[in-house]
Design an enzyme around this catalytic site. Structure first.
Site, PDB file in Angstrom:
ATOM      1  N   SER A  58       0.844  -1.199   0.000  1.00 32.39           N
ATOM      2  CA  SER A  58       0.000   0.000   0.000  1.00 32.39           C
ATOM      3  C   SER A  58       0.881   1.251   0.000  1.00 32.39           C
ATOM      4  O   SER A  58       0.377   2.358  -0.067  1.00 32.39           O
ATOM      5  CB  SER A  58      -0.890  -0.004   1.250  1.00 32.39           C
ATOM      6  OG  SER A  58      -0.059   0.034   2.405  1.00 32.39           O
ATOM      7  N   ASN A  59       2.203   1.047   0.117  1.00 36.60           N
ATOM      8  CA  ASN A  59       3.114   2.166   0.376  1.00 36.60           C
ATOM      9  C   ASN A  59       3.972   2.479  -0.862  1.00 36.60           C
ATOM     10  O   ASN A  59       4.927   1.761  -1.163  1.00 36.60           O
ATOM     11  CB  ASN A  59       3.990   1.785   1.578  1.00 36.60           C
ATOM     12  CG  ASN A  59       4.860   2.924   2.041  1.00 36.60           C
ATOM     13  OD1 ASN A  59       5.277   3.766   1.258  1.00 36.60           O
ATOM     14  ND2 ASN A  59       5.149   2.941   3.331  1.00 36.60           N
TER      15      ASN A  59
ATOM     16  N   GLU B  98      -2.478  -8.093   7.462  1.00 38.26           N
ATOM     17  CA  GLU B  98      -1.335  -8.052   8.386  1.00 38.26           C
ATOM     18  C   GLU B  98      -1.741  -8.645   9.717  1.00 38.26           C
ATOM     19  O   GLU B  98      -2.534  -8.055  10.442  1.00 38.26           O
ATOM     20  CB  GLU B  98      -0.835  -6.611   8.540  1.00 38.26           C
ATOM     21  CG  GLU B  98       0.643  -6.550   8.211  1.00 38.26           C
ATOM     22  CD  GLU B  98       1.225  -5.153   8.155  1.00 38.26           C
ATOM     23  OE1 GLU B  98       1.735  -4.709   9.194  1.00 38.26           O
ATOM     24  OE2 GLU B  98       1.181  -4.556   7.076  1.00 38.26           O
TER      25      GLU B  98
ATOM     26  N   ASP C 121       8.178  -6.315   4.738  1.00 36.63           N
ATOM     27  CA  ASP C 121       7.720  -5.867   6.047  1.00 36.63           C
ATOM     28  C   ASP C 121       8.912  -5.269   6.779  1.00 36.63           C
ATOM     29  O   ASP C 121       9.996  -5.847   6.800  1.00 36.63           O
ATOM     30  CB  ASP C 121       7.110  -7.020   6.861  1.00 36.63           C
ATOM     31  CG  ASP C 121       6.149  -6.468   7.895  1.00 36.63           C
ATOM     32  OD1 ASP C 121       5.141  -5.854   7.509  1.00 36.63           O
ATOM     33  OD2 ASP C 121       6.436  -6.598   9.108  1.00 36.63           O
TER      34      ASP C 121
ATOM     35  N   GLY D 132       7.913   8.620   6.509  1.00 32.34           N
ATOM     36  CA  GLY D 132       8.052   7.735   7.669  1.00 32.34           C
ATOM     37  C   GLY D 132       9.074   8.241   8.677  1.00 32.34           C
ATOM     38  O   GLY D 132       9.120   9.441   9.012  1.00 32.34           O
ATOM     39  N   TYR D 133       9.931   7.326   9.129  1.00 28.89           N
ATOM     40  CA  TYR D 133      10.920   7.664  10.162  1.00 28.89           C
ATOM     41  C   TYR D 133      12.208   8.250   9.569  1.00 28.89           C
ATOM     42  O   TYR D 133      13.173   8.469  10.313  1.00 28.89           O
ATOM     43  CB  TYR D 133      11.237   6.416  10.997  1.00 28.89           C
ATOM     44  CG  TYR D 133      10.032   5.872  11.742  1.00 28.89           C
ATOM     45  CD1 TYR D 133       9.598   6.453  12.928  1.00 28.89           C
ATOM     46  CD2 TYR D 133       9.296   4.785  11.245  1.00 28.89           C
ATOM     47  CE1 TYR D 133       8.485   5.977  13.606  1.00 28.89           C
ATOM     48  CE2 TYR D 133       8.179   4.297  11.901  1.00 28.89           C
ATOM     49  CZ  TYR D 133       7.777   4.893  13.083  1.00 28.89           C
ATOM     50  OH  TYR D 133       6.668   4.420  13.743  1.00 28.89           O
TER      51      TYR D 133
ATOM     52  N   LYS E 241      20.692   7.189   0.605  1.00 27.58           N
ATOM     53  CA  LYS E 241      19.943   6.223   1.429  1.00 27.58           C
ATOM     54  C   LYS E 241      19.810   4.871   0.716  1.00 27.58           C
ATOM     55  O   LYS E 241      19.984   3.810   1.327  1.00 27.58           O
ATOM     56  CB  LYS E 241      18.552   6.779   1.751  1.00 27.58           C
ATOM     57  CG  LYS E 241      17.673   5.784   2.488  1.00 27.58           C
ATOM     58  CD  LYS E 241      16.242   6.242   2.662  1.00 27.58           C
ATOM     59  CE  LYS E 241      15.415   5.135   3.283  1.00 27.58           C
ATOM     60  NZ  LYS E 241      13.975   5.385   3.261  1.00 27.58           N
TER      61      LYS E 241
ATOM     62  N   HIS F  41      18.364  -0.507   5.152  1.00 26.86           N
ATOM     63  CA  HIS F  41      17.881  -1.860   5.476  1.00 26.86           C
ATOM     64  C   HIS F  41      17.238  -2.489   4.235  1.00 26.86           C
ATOM     65  O   HIS F  41      17.433  -3.650   3.921  1.00 26.86           O
ATOM     66  CB  HIS F  41      16.879  -1.788   6.642  1.00 26.86           C
ATOM     67  CG  HIS F  41      15.762  -0.798   6.427  1.00 26.86           C
ATOM     68  ND1 HIS F  41      15.977   0.508   6.065  1.00 26.86           N
ATOM     69  CD2 HIS F  41      14.406  -0.936   6.482  1.00 26.86           C
ATOM     70  CE1 HIS F  41      14.820   1.136   5.924  1.00 26.86           C
ATOM     71  NE2 HIS F  41      13.852   0.281   6.173  1.00 26.86           N
ATOM     72  N   ARG F  42      16.499  -1.671   3.469  1.00 26.56           N
ATOM     73  CA  ARG F  42      15.817  -2.146   2.247  1.00 26.56           C
ATOM     74  C   ARG F  42      16.857  -2.562   1.200  1.00 26.56           C
ATOM     75  O   ARG F  42      16.742  -3.612   0.580  1.00 26.56           O
ATOM     76  CB  ARG F  42      14.939  -0.993   1.723  1.00 26.56           C
ATOM     77  CG  ARG F  42      14.164  -1.272   0.463  1.00 26.56           C
ATOM     78  CD  ARG F  42      13.048  -0.254   0.270  1.00 26.56           C
ATOM     79  NE  ARG F  42      12.100  -0.316   1.369  1.00 26.56           N
ATOM     80  CZ  ARG F  42      12.032   0.617   2.343  1.00 26.56           C
ATOM     81  NH1 ARG F  42      12.783   1.689   2.311  1.00 26.56           N
ATOM     82  NH2 ARG F  42      11.177   0.461   3.340  1.00 26.56           N
TER      83      ARG F  42
HETATM   84  P1  ITT Z   1       2.631  -2.384   3.247  1.00 26.51           P
HETATM   85  O1  ITT Z   1       1.337  -2.182   2.542  1.00 26.51           O
HETATM   86  O2  ITT Z   1       3.749  -2.793   2.331  1.00 26.51           O
HETATM   87  O3  ITT Z   1       2.510  -3.277   4.467  1.00 26.51           O
HETATM   88  P2  ITT Z   1       3.322  -0.352   5.238  1.00 26.51           P
HETATM   89  O4  ITT Z   1       3.672   1.111   5.133  1.00 26.51           O
HETATM   90  O5  ITT Z   1       2.200  -0.736   6.152  1.00 26.51           O
HETATM   91  O6  ITT Z   1       3.069  -0.895   3.755  1.00 26.51           O
HETATM   92  P3  ITT Z   1       5.118  -1.869   6.923  1.00 26.51           P
HETATM   93  O7  ITT Z   1       4.017  -2.676   7.501  1.00 26.51           O
HETATM   94  O8  ITT Z   1       6.359  -2.582   6.497  1.00 26.51           O
HETATM   95  O9  ITT Z   1       4.642  -1.098   5.611  1.00 26.51           O
HETATM   96  O10 ITT Z   1       5.380  -0.672   7.917  1.00 26.51           O
HETATM   97  C1  ITT Z   1       6.582  -0.243   8.312  1.00 26.51           C
HETATM   98  C2  ITT Z   1       6.524   1.235   8.621  1.00 26.51           C
HETATM   99  O11 ITT Z   1       7.857   1.607   8.978  1.00 26.51           O
HETATM  100  C3  ITT Z   1       6.159   2.114   7.417  1.00 26.51           C
HETATM  101  O12 ITT Z   1       4.789   2.397   7.350  1.00 26.51           O
HETATM  102  C4  ITT Z   1       6.976   3.383   7.690  1.00 26.51           C
HETATM  103  O13 ITT Z   1       6.287   4.240   8.570  1.00 26.51           O
HETATM  104  C5  ITT Z   1       8.199   2.833   8.391  1.00 26.51           C
HETATM  105  N1  ITT Z   1       9.315   2.612   7.460  1.00 26.51           N
HETATM  106  C6  ITT Z   1       9.699   1.460   6.869  1.00 26.51           C
HETATM  107  N2  ITT Z   1      10.770   1.635   6.087  1.00 26.51           N
HETATM  108  C7  ITT Z   1      11.076   2.944   6.179  1.00 26.51           C
HETATM  109  C8  ITT Z   1      12.061   3.758   5.602  1.00 26.51           C
HETATM  110  O14 ITT Z   1      12.953   3.307   4.744  1.00 26.51           O
HETATM  111  N3  ITT Z   1      12.067   5.057   5.933  1.00 26.51           N
HETATM  112  C9  ITT Z   1      11.163   5.572   6.790  1.00 26.51           C
HETATM  113  N4  ITT Z   1      10.207   4.880   7.369  1.00 26.51           N
HETATM  114  C10 ITT Z   1      10.146   3.572   7.071  1.00 26.51           C
END
Ligand code: ITT
Length: 182
Positions: free
Chosen positions: A12-13, A40, A69, A142-143, A162, A167-168
């Site tokens: 969704s992201n 989830e 995830d 995000g963060y 980045k 991590h990605r």
């Molecule tokens: P999905 O539909 O793929 O699940 P999601 O946003 O809910 O999308 P996650 O469950 O993996 O994804 O949530 C992890 C959260 O951590 C995400 O919503 C961000 O707020 C944060 N996050 C993950 N990777 C990040 C990154 O590279 N930089 C900043 N924030 C990150």
């Protein structure tokens, strides 16, 4: 006829997809996007959540795909928000996180990439150690404005590389090595 994409990223992201696409492009893998909210489960294990998301994604799309995830784990908060990172970002956000922290600001970002096709279900994980900044620094999703990777003074939001160290990136690099030789 040539296929446009080798496999799909189901999420969704859109931010996660944009980064994953750039990273996999650099390994010669063409990644398409299927925007979808996935089931989830509540679990303390990112890997369990990822496996469940991948199975749900495959049942919807029936194409070779990856899902991701992630979680940010803060040491002084015993790993919080971890698997709840998405919910915590939506509720208290970066300001809320900064308000919870005092001296020990060490943290890590974890990514699990899970590949799924008709026959295979396989996960790849990676972590990146770092710390939480004292203030919001830079503009990013995000963060990103509060996470400072080790050996850097800048947050993810302030860095221009980045996608070469996150991590990605680390989890997708493991995945690519496997995918290109499978
Ligand atoms: P999905 O539909 O793929 O699940 P999601 O946003 O809910 O999308 P996650 O469950 O993996 O994804 O949530 C992890 C959260 O951590 C995400 O919503 C961000 O707020 C944060 N996050 C993950 N990777 C990040 C990154 O590279 N930089 C900043 N924030 C990150």
């Amino acid at each position: 006829m040539h296929k446009l994409f080798d496999l799909f990223f189901v999420s969704s992201n859109n931010h996660k997809y944009q980064e994953a696409k750039k990273i996999l492009d650099s390994f010669g893998i063409r990644l398409g996007f299927i925007k979808s909210s996935l089931e989830e489960i509540q679990s303390n294990s990112l890997k369990e959540i990822a496996l469940c998301k991948a199975k749900d994604a495959f049942s919807k799309c029936k194409k070779p795909l990856i899902i991701e995830d992630d979680g940010i784990f803060i040491n002084s908060l015993n790993g919080f928000p971890g698997p709840y990172s998405s919910y915590v970002f939506k509720t208290i956000g970066n300001k809320g996180i900064l308000n919870l922290l005092k001296q020990n600001r060490t943290a890590k970002f974890v990514s699990i990439i899970t590949y799924c096709d008709k026959k295979i279900l396989q996960s790849f994980d990676a972590k990146l150690d770092g710390s939480i900044s004292k203030n919001i620094q830079g503009k990013g999703w995000g963060y990103d404005p509060v996470f400072i990777p080790n050996n850097s003074k800048k947050t993810f939001a302030e860095l221009n590389n980045k996608n070469e160290l996150s991590h990605r990136y680390k989890a997708l690099k493991k995945f690519s090595k496997w995918y290109l030789h499978k």
